[in-house]
Design a protein around this motif. Structure first.
Motif, short mmCIF file in Angstrom:
data_model
loop_
_atom_site.label_atom_id
_atom_site.label_comp_id
_atom_site.label_asym_id
_atom_site.label_seq_id
_atom_site.Cartn_x
_atom_site.Cartn_y
_atom_site.Cartn_z
N GLY A 115 -6.16 -1.08 18.72
CA GLY A 115 -5.35 -1.92 19.60
C GLY A 115 -5.44 -3.39 19.25
O GLY A 115 -4.43 -4.10 19.22
N GLU A 116 -6.65 -3.87 18.97
CA GLU A 116 -6.83 -5.27 18.58
C GLU A 116 -6.03 -5.59 17.33
O GLU A 116 -5.34 -6.62 17.26
N ARG A 117 -6.12 -4.73 16.33
CA ARG A 117 -5.42 -4.97 15.07
C ARG A 117 -3.90 -4.96 15.29
O ARG A 117 -3.17 -5.77 14.70
N LEU A 118 -3.41 -4.06 16.13
CA LEU A 118 -1.98 -3.97 16.36
C LEU A 118 -1.45 -5.19 17.11
O LEU A 118 -0.38 -5.71 16.79
N VAL A 119 -2.20 -5.64 18.11
CA VAL A 119 -1.78 -6.83 18.86
C VAL A 119 -1.75 -8.04 17.94
O VAL A 119 -0.83 -8.87 18.00
N ALA B 65 -18.78 4.11 8.96
CA ALA B 65 -17.56 3.32 8.87
C ALA B 65 -17.58 2.20 9.91
O ALA B 65 -18.11 2.36 11.01
N GLU B 66 -17.01 1.06 9.53
CA GLU B 66 -16.84 -0.04 10.47
C GLU B 66 -15.52 0.15 11.21
O GLU B 66 -14.53 0.62 10.63
N LEU B 67 -15.48 -0.23 12.47
CA LEU B 67 -14.27 -0.03 13.26
C LEU B 67 -13.07 -0.76 12.68
O LEU B 67 -11.95 -0.24 12.69
N HIS B 68 -13.30 -1.96 12.14
CA HIS B 68 -12.17 -2.72 11.60
C HIS B 68 -11.60 -2.04 10.35
O HIS B 68 -10.40 -2.19 10.05
N GLU B 69 -12.43 -1.28 9.63
CA GLU B 69 -11.93 -0.57 8.45
C GLU B 69 -10.99 0.56 8.86
O GLU B 69 -9.96 0.80 8.23
N ILE B 70 -11.36 1.26 9.91
CA ILE B 70 -10.51 2.33 10.42
C ILE B 70 -9.21 1.74 10.97
O ILE B 70 -8.11 2.25 10.70
N ALA B 71 -9.34 0.66 11.73
CA ALA B 71 -8.16 0.04 12.34
C ALA B 71 -7.18 -0.45 11.28
O ALA B 71 -5.96 -0.35 11.46
N ALA B 72 -7.68 -0.97 10.17
CA ALA B 72 -6.80 -1.49 9.12
C ALA B 72 -5.94 -0.38 8.53
O ALA B 72 -4.74 -0.55 8.31
N MET B 73 -6.55 0.77 8.25
CA MET B 73 -5.79 1.87 7.68
C MET B 73 -4.76 2.39 8.67
O MET B 73 -3.60 2.64 8.33
#
Length: 248
Positions: free
Chosen positions: A25-29, A214-222
């Motif tokens: 959600g953070e990455r999408l916003v 895995a880091e959360l930001h790595e998952i969010a990026a993909m």
């Protein structure tokens, strides 16, 4: 950080109040999307949605209940006018113990939240996407769905089912503007680890060639890219996020 263009898009994230879902959600916003957080507890959903953006929505949804999901889908559509993306992230591990010691209710609970919940959300949201002939669905499976983890039979089976559901639905919708894919992440440091023993957590870590979770930001990026217009061809596919553990 690359900014993926999600301006004007609305994305539903189940299990989005914390962990992987919240990071997505953070990455999408940050990329311009409006996000609807669907989680079991209303206060958690609303608090997380407000933390993301004033334009986000937080709803209480039991993904294992088809009526709860349908109601939330219509609420989200009414609030935003459309639904362009869906991340099926709601899930539970269930107890860690041999299959023969599982009760029927324990088995059913894990399968209904993880697998039936994914079915329920796709079933309610795909018709809304079809109205605009556009959509991106990302189902969150697991390396357990590929390899099976001992003493997690229900979770492993449900996550394998998500891979199969993804392939089937992706092919059903392949001639439309809707793409359906899934990811198979290895373990990340989220609250889901609280239900696992330290020994089991270490069992999973040592099997990752990168020698870390895995880091959360790595998952969010993909996932953010998978939800974007740039992912215009690939569908019914599984994206590996296992740090080299399962590269198929």
């Amino acid at each position: 950080m690359n900014r993926i263009d999600m301006a004007g898009r609305t994305v539903v994230i189940t299990g989005g109040a914390r962990g992987i879902g919240y990071a997505i959600g953070e990455r999408l916003v940050q990329s311009g999307a409006r996000v609807a957080i669907w989680d079991l507890r209303l206060d958690d959903s609303q608090t997380s949605a407000a933390a993301l953006s004033k334009d986000c929505l937080g709803l209480s949804v039991d993904v294992s209940d088809s009526l709860s999901v349908e109601h939330a889908a219509q609420q989200t559509r009414a609030a935003f006018g459309r639904i362009d993306g869906l991340v099926n992230g709601a899930g539970i591990t269930g107890p860690v113990k041999p299959l023969a010691e599982y009760s029927v209710d324990e088995w059913r609970s894990v399968v209904e939240v993880n697998l039936t919940g994914t079915f329920n959300c796709c079933r309610s949201i795909v018709p809304i996407m079809q109205e605009n002939d556009y959509g991106r669905i990302v189902n969150i499976s697991s390396v357990a769905g590929k390899e099976g983890n001992p003493n997690l039979a229900a979770y492993s089976a449900a996550k394998a089912g998500i891979i199969g559901l993804t392939k089937s639905l992706g092919k059903e919708l392949a001639k439309t503007g809707i793409a359906v894919n899934c990811i198979t992440p290895t373990t990340a440091k989220t609250k889901i680890l609280d239900s696992l023993t330290p020994e089991f957590i270490e069992y999973m870590r040592v099997r990752i060639p990168r020698d870390r979770f895995a880091e959360l930001h790595e998952i969010a990026a993909m996932v953010a890219w998978m939800l974007s217009e740039e992912n215009s061809f690939t569908t019914a596919a599984t994206f590996d996020l296992s740090g080299g553990r399962t590269t198929y």
